[in-house]
Design an enzyme around this catalytic site. Structure first.
Site, mmCIF file in Angstrom:
data_model
loop_
_atom_site.group_PDB
_atom_site.id
_atom_site.type_symbol
_atom_site.label_atom_id
_atom_site.label_comp_id
_atom_site.label_asym_id
_atom_site.label_seq_id
_atom_site.Cartn_x
_atom_site.Cartn_y
_atom_site.Cartn_z
ATOM 1 N N HIS A 3 10.364 28.715 -29.696
ATOM 2 C CA HIS A 3 11.628 28.722 -30.001
ATOM 3 C C HIS A 3 12.255 27.157 -29.469
ATOM 4 O O HIS A 3 11.807 26.928 -28.355
ATOM 5 C CB HIS A 3 12.385 29.918 -28.816
ATOM 6 C CG HIS A 3 12.506 31.175 -29.493
ATOM 7 N ND1 HIS A 3 11.468 31.901 -29.373
ATOM 8 C CD2 HIS A 3 13.170 32.024 -30.061
ATOM 9 C CE1 HIS A 3 11.242 33.163 -30.024
ATOM 10 N NE2 HIS A 3 12.642 33.107 -30.356
ATOM 11 N N GLN A 11 29.194 7.126 -23.968
ATOM 12 C CA GLN A 11 27.976 7.069 -24.463
ATOM 13 C C GLN A 11 27.234 5.889 -23.602
ATOM 14 O O GLN A 11 26.117 6.014 -23.268
ATOM 15 C CB GLN A 11 27.914 6.775 -25.878
ATOM 16 C CG GLN A 11 28.207 8.094 -26.579
ATOM 17 C CD GLN A 11 27.976 8.062 -28.323
ATOM 18 O OE1 GLN A 11 26.833 7.941 -28.651
ATOM 19 N NE2 GLN A 11 28.950 8.010 -29.168
HETATM 20 MN MN MN Z 1 9.453 29.140 -26.030
HETATM 21 MN MN MN Z 2 24.657 8.534 -28.636
#
Ligand code: MN
Ligand code: MN
Length: 291
Positions: free
Chosen positions: A125, A278
């Site tokens: 997952h 950022q």
């Molecule tokens: Mn997993």
């Molecule tokens: Mn970025």
């Protein structure tokens, strides 16, 4: 002894009535109620690859539980992005029912669960089952194969899982998280040994590396605007091999900067943040606790 016109017992009643009045009216706009967890936009920090529905290999696929970019040539997502808070949590059982994704157009490379059978790789997952167990539908959504990548079993079940567990531990400590995860490169090592490039007769690419970014914020509102240079951002880049946990290596040993992952993947993460923020947060490597 008398006080004005009231008996002592009457005064006692008047006192309690006034106290009750002050207490009840005071609660109406009490400003110090604890903030409560909400379900927020899975893509609140931006679309890392500018995915759209016009590009089959950078195909934007959104559902309430998560948003992803599907790579049709690879048969896996380029990235999956989701929000995690206790508002997504409940007691629905783990579905364990891997199935094709009904949101993919019919002409796409639609990966079925059976393509992973006997491949030596887990159905790993990206958005974890345990991050979406409020309802049966929410949990089932994590088992669509677009949310799954071929992941080396020791990676999926040990090192990667420990980071998933730690993210939920941070959630239970009063935080909400924005998580983005995926793989890059090609060629991993699962239970069959050697280096496997693809599974499912060439229809599913096995990533060489798996990565994750988690932005950790105390529960609150207007989440992207609350990111500062002191916000905890965990980024990891691990080999997709069964040797990932050799020599007692843990997820914390694979921490990198967001800039490192941007260079490796070509994506722009956290793109909704102002450039100055950022540049202030993406070069750091997390040094916080790992459990
Ligand atoms: Mn997993
Ligand atoms: Mn970025």
């Amino acid at each position: 002894m008398k006080f004005l016109f009231y008996q002592k017992s009457q005064l006692r009643i008047i006192f309690w009535v006034m106290l009750a009045f002050v207490t009840l009216t005071g609660c109406k706009d009490d400003p110090i109620l604890p903030p409560s967890a909400t379900r927020d936009n899975n893509l609140a920090f931006g679309n890392p690859s500018r995915a759209t529905t016009a590009d089959m290999n950078n195909y934007l696929l959104s559902r309430s539980q998560y948003t992803l970019s599907y790579n049709n040539a690879k048969g896996i997502a380029n990235w999956v992005s989701w929000h995690l808070s206790t508002a997504w949590k409940g007691s629905a059982p783990r579905s364990n029912s891997f199935r094709t994704d009904p949101l993919l157009p019919a002409n796409f490379n639609i990966v079925s669960s059976s393509r992973y059978t006997n491949s030596g790789f887990d159905r790993g997952h990206m958005c974890p089952s345990d991050d979406r167990d409020s309802t049966t539908d929410d949990n089932q959504a994590t088992f669509y194969m677009t949310n799954i990548i071929p992941q080396a079993p020791n990676n999926n079940q040990i090192t990667w899982k420990a980071l998933e567990d730690y993210c939920r531990a941070l959630m239970y400590q009063g935080n909400e998280l924005y998580i983005i995860a995926g793989g890059y490169g090609q060629g991993g090592t699962g239970d069959l040994g050697g280096v496997t490039q693809t599974i499912g007769n060439g229809t599913v690419s096995v990533p060489q590396r798996v990565w994750k970014i988690a932005v950790v914020l105390p529960i609150g509102a207007n989440d992207p605007s609350r990111v500062s240079t002191t916000t905890r951002i965990i980024a990891v880049d691990m080999p997709n091999t069964n040797a990932v946990n050799a020599a007692n290596k843990k997820w914390g040993d694979y921490r990198v900067s967001v800039d490192d992952l941007e260079a490796a993947t070509g994506f722009d993460f956290l793109s909704v943040l102002p450039a100055s923020i950022q540049s202030g947060v993406e070069g750091r490597v997390d040094t916080g606790p790992t459990q």
